[in-house]
Design a protein around this motif. Structure first.
Motif, short mmCIF file in Angstrom:
data_model
loop_
_atom_site.label_atom_id
_atom_site.label_comp_id
_atom_site.label_asym_id
_atom_site.label_seq_id
_atom_site.Cartn_x
_atom_site.Cartn_y
_atom_site.Cartn_z
N ASP A 4 0.83 -1.22 0.00
CA ASP A 4 0.00 0.00 0.00
C ASP A 4 0.86 1.26 0.00
OD1 ASP A 4 0.75 -0.77 2.50
OD2 ASP A 4 -1.00 0.04 3.52
N ASN A 20 -7.25 0.85 -5.37
CA ASN A 20 -8.31 1.14 -4.40
C ASN A 20 -9.58 0.35 -4.72
OD1 ASN A 20 -6.71 2.86 -2.97
ND2 ASN A 20 -7.36 4.70 -4.08
N ILE A 23 -9.03 -3.28 -3.75
CA ILE A 23 -9.05 -3.43 -2.28
C ILE A 23 -10.50 -3.32 -1.77
CG2 ILE A 23 -8.35 -2.30 -0.10
CD1 ILE A 23 -6.06 -3.85 -1.37
N GLN A 27 -12.30 -6.10 0.38
CA GLN A 27 -12.86 -5.81 1.72
C GLN A 27 -14.35 -6.11 1.79
OE1 GLN A 27 -11.24 -1.87 2.56
NE2 GLN A 27 -9.66 -2.87 3.77
N ALA A 57 -2.70 -7.24 1.19
CA ALA A 57 -2.91 -5.84 1.61
C ALA A 57 -4.35 -5.67 2.09
CB ALA A 57 -2.63 -4.91 0.42
N LEU A 61 -5.52 -4.54 5.78
CA LEU A 61 -6.27 -3.28 5.93
C LEU A 61 -7.62 -3.58 6.58
CD1 LEU A 61 -5.42 -1.57 2.50
CD2 LEU A 61 -4.60 -0.90 4.77
N HIS A 62 -8.21 -4.70 6.19
CA HIS A 62 -9.48 -5.14 6.76
C HIS A 62 -9.34 -5.38 8.27
CE1 HIS A 62 -13.17 -7.50 7.15
NE2 HIS A 62 -12.46 -8.47 7.69
N GLN A 66 -2.50 -0.98 9.44
CA GLN A 66 -2.20 -0.09 8.33
C GLN A 66 -0.81 -0.33 7.75
OE1 GLN A 66 -4.46 1.91 6.95
NE2 GLN A 66 -5.85 0.98 8.40
N SER A 67 0.00 -1.04 8.46
CA SER A 67 1.37 -1.20 7.97
C SER A 67 1.86 -2.61 8.24
CB SER A 67 2.24 -0.17 8.69
OG SER A 67 3.58 -0.53 8.57
#
Ligand SMILES: Cc1cc2nc3c(=O)[nH]c(=O)nc-3n(C[C@H](O)[C@H](O)[C@H](O)COP(=O)(O)O)c2cc1C
Ligand SMILES: Nc1ncnc2c1ncn2[C@@H]1O[C@H](COP(=O)(O)OP(=O)(O)OP(=O)(O)O)[C@@H](O)[C@H]1O
Ligand SMILES: [Mg+2]
Length: 519
Positions: A4, A20, A23, A27, A57, A61-62, A66-67
């Motif tokens: 990301d 995006n 993703i 999600q 990713a 993120l889900h 974030q990292s």
């Protein structure tokens, strides 16, 4: 490198949008199904490689993380299925296993065919949705959306296609931007990988000169026209007589079909103005001549009203009866421009925004379009291929065997036709056939006397087409040898075709007696 982060830091706006959207789809799927209910279909190919990193990713993120870093990630919990086949490339096999171990994938290896493998898997596991790296333009993408239930006759599950709208260019932009590993075959000219029996490097990437014995290829990401990514999906046969790599698609040998086959096309004009007689159609006759000049037979020409159903009805009828259908008129920004919608309806797919086409349109006409989106960039989903040519401001549109021409006058048509031949002339779609050789035969016999021997000719040679042009000429098309003295027109005393040559015979009634003129 974090995926990301790499995307966020890249200046590629298009890639960001694609990322995006993908993703978002992932999600949505992870919100709809529990982690035990989803699976990822991974085969080491470039599309599934992209999907693997998107899924990682998307999953993190889900989860709200974030990292993350690639190195530290070894607990990716989505079940991963690989249909291993004895006809897979060893490079694909080992890449799949290496990646599985690198990212801690829980790999389920299935060694049966897709359908029975999935049946058994779905009985044993609670899987309800499977992520696939299918993209628009793949033959299997036709009619699919980002969420598509499995086909009738298949076990019930949801196919989730997060990269359905990604182009070939997008896939490589992602892989190169994120610097993720990919199978080594893509560095050897392979652009889309099936089995060892049907896949060779893409000839468009060949860089060897004639002196070197071993062919060399550029890497897959250098293929400039992504629409040709499947040009390496071929049957392995010996090179054609022209010394070029054989152009064989979907198991069909074009060289062979060119030799023996007959190519037919249908031409459809869309326009109320033609039907009312206000405007005379010049493009239709010109297109017929062009097709004839490359040895194709035009079986019908039609003019239809500017409405979606009229277009759809005509296209539906013609597309299955001909090798190719050419349609023009009714393309553009006006409310009466209905051709793309009609073609979509004929194939039972919806119109969807095509970002690649939109980009070309934006370069060409700027932001002079109606509404938020450019309506002209809505194209039939899953069946559209765009063919770029430097001479054309926007790509040519091909929806399976229907070509939508944007030309509105003869000059534009000439240009589009020249580009079309350059782009498709060596492919199966618009195979250049041996052109008809024209012959003119003239006679002063009345119709009634000529009719019988000509009918006899037709009976004797079933692929002989006889027509009359204007009042004076008879038109005969064939690819067979005819001796007139054999067929009752012996007064003409002549052989009208070279053996094995296709020819067009024009029999004129207006000229001197018993004369045979070869053109
Ligand atoms: C996980 C998975 C699900 C599939 N689901 C379907 C399906 O619902 N309907 C269908 O016709 N084919 C389905 N297929 C088969 C694919 O559409 C396609 O035939 C297969 O990927 C072979 O593609 P290839 O000929 O390009 O190698 C599925 C394949 C996989 C791996
Ligand atoms: N043998 C297989 N095992 C598991 N999944 C598969 C297999 N073959 C195809 N798939 C699924 O179908 C998708 C589409 O296959 P396709 O061959 O078009 O793409 P790819 O293999 O990822 O890339 P490429 O187009 O370069 O071959 C794959 O991304 C994968 O999700
Ligand atoms: Mg593949």
């Amino acid at each position: 490198m974090e995926i990301d982060k790499a995307i966020r830091e890249s200046g590629d706006q298009r890639l960001k949008t694609k990322f995006n959207n993908a993703i978002y789809v992932i999600q949505r799927a992870l919100a709809l199904y529990s982690i035990e209910e989803v699976a990822f279909s991974f085969n080491g190919g470039k599309d599934s490689t992209v999907l693997l990193h998107l899924l990682r990713a998307g999953y993190f993120l889900h989860k709200g993380e974030q990292s993350y870093s690639n190195g530290g990630l070894t607990n990716f919990p989505v079940r991963t299925i690989y249909f291993e086949s004895s006809s897979a490339f060893t490079e694909i096999n080992s890449f799949t296993y290496d990646i599985a171990s690198l990212y801690g994938l829980q790999l389920d290896i299935i060694r049966t065919d897709f359908k029975s493998g999935l049946e058994a898997l779905l009985k044993a596991k609670p899987i309800r949705a499977i992520f696939l790296g299918v993209r628009i333009g793949d033959p299997t993408a036709v009619g699919q959306e980002q969420f598509s239930p499995s086909s009738p006759g298949w076990p019930p599950f949801m196919r989730v296609n997060p990269i359905l709208d990604w182009s070939y260019r997008d896939v490589w932009a992602f892989i190169l931007t994120c610097k993720v590993q990919y199978c080594s075959l893509y560095d050897q000219g392979y652009t889309s990988i099936g089995s060892i029996h049907d896949t060779v490097p893409n000839a468009l990437l060949c860089i060897s000169d004639s002196s070197s014995s071993k062919e060399k290829f550029k890497p897959a990401y250098l293929l400039s026209d992504g629409r040709l990514e499947r040009a390496g999906r071929v049957k392995k046969i010996s090179p054609s007589v022209h010394g070029r790599s054989p152009t064989v698609a979907n198991g069909m040998d074009i060289v062979d079909s060119q030799k023996h086959g007959m190519r037919t096309a249908s031409v459809i004009a869309v326009g109320d103005e033609i039907l009312s007689g206000t405007v005379e159609d010049q493009l239709g006759p010109s297109l017929c001549k062009k097709l004839h000049s490359i040895g194709w037979s035009v079986t019908q020409t039609a003019v239809v009203q500017n409405d979606v159903d009229s277009v759809a009805e005509e296209v539906e009828r013609r597309k299955s009866a001909n090798n190719m259908v050419f349609i023009y008129g009714g393309v553009g920004p006006l409310h009466s421009d209905v051709t793309s919608a009609g073609v979509a309806k004929a194939f039972g797919v919806r119109l969807a925004p095509d970002e690649e086409f939109e980009e070309y349109l934006r370069n060409f006409i700027g932001d002079h379009c109606t509404g938020d989106r450019n309506e002209m960039a809505q194209l039939p989903e899953g069946i559209t291929e765009l063919f770029h040519h430097e001479q054309l401001p926007v790509p040519l549109i091909k929806c399976q065997n229907v070509i939508i021409l944007a030309a509105t006058n003869i000059t534009e048509l000439d240009k589009e036709w020249t580009c079309l031949l350059e782009l498709l002339g060596s492919s199966d779609s618009l195979a250049l056939m041996e052109p008809f050789t024209s012959k003119i035969l003239t006679t002063n016999l009345p119709d009634v006397e000529v009719a019988q021997p000509l009918s006899k000719l037709c009976l004797e040679f079933p692929d002989l087409h006889i027509g009359k042009i204007f009042l004076d000429f008879w038109v005969v098309q064939s690819n067979i040898f005819i001796s007139l003295s054999n067929c009752g027109l012996c007064k003409f005393k002549g052989v009208i075709a070279n053996q094995g040559k296709r020819f067009l015979l024009l029999v004129s009634k207006a000229r001197a007696k018993h004369e045979l003129i070869l053109q």
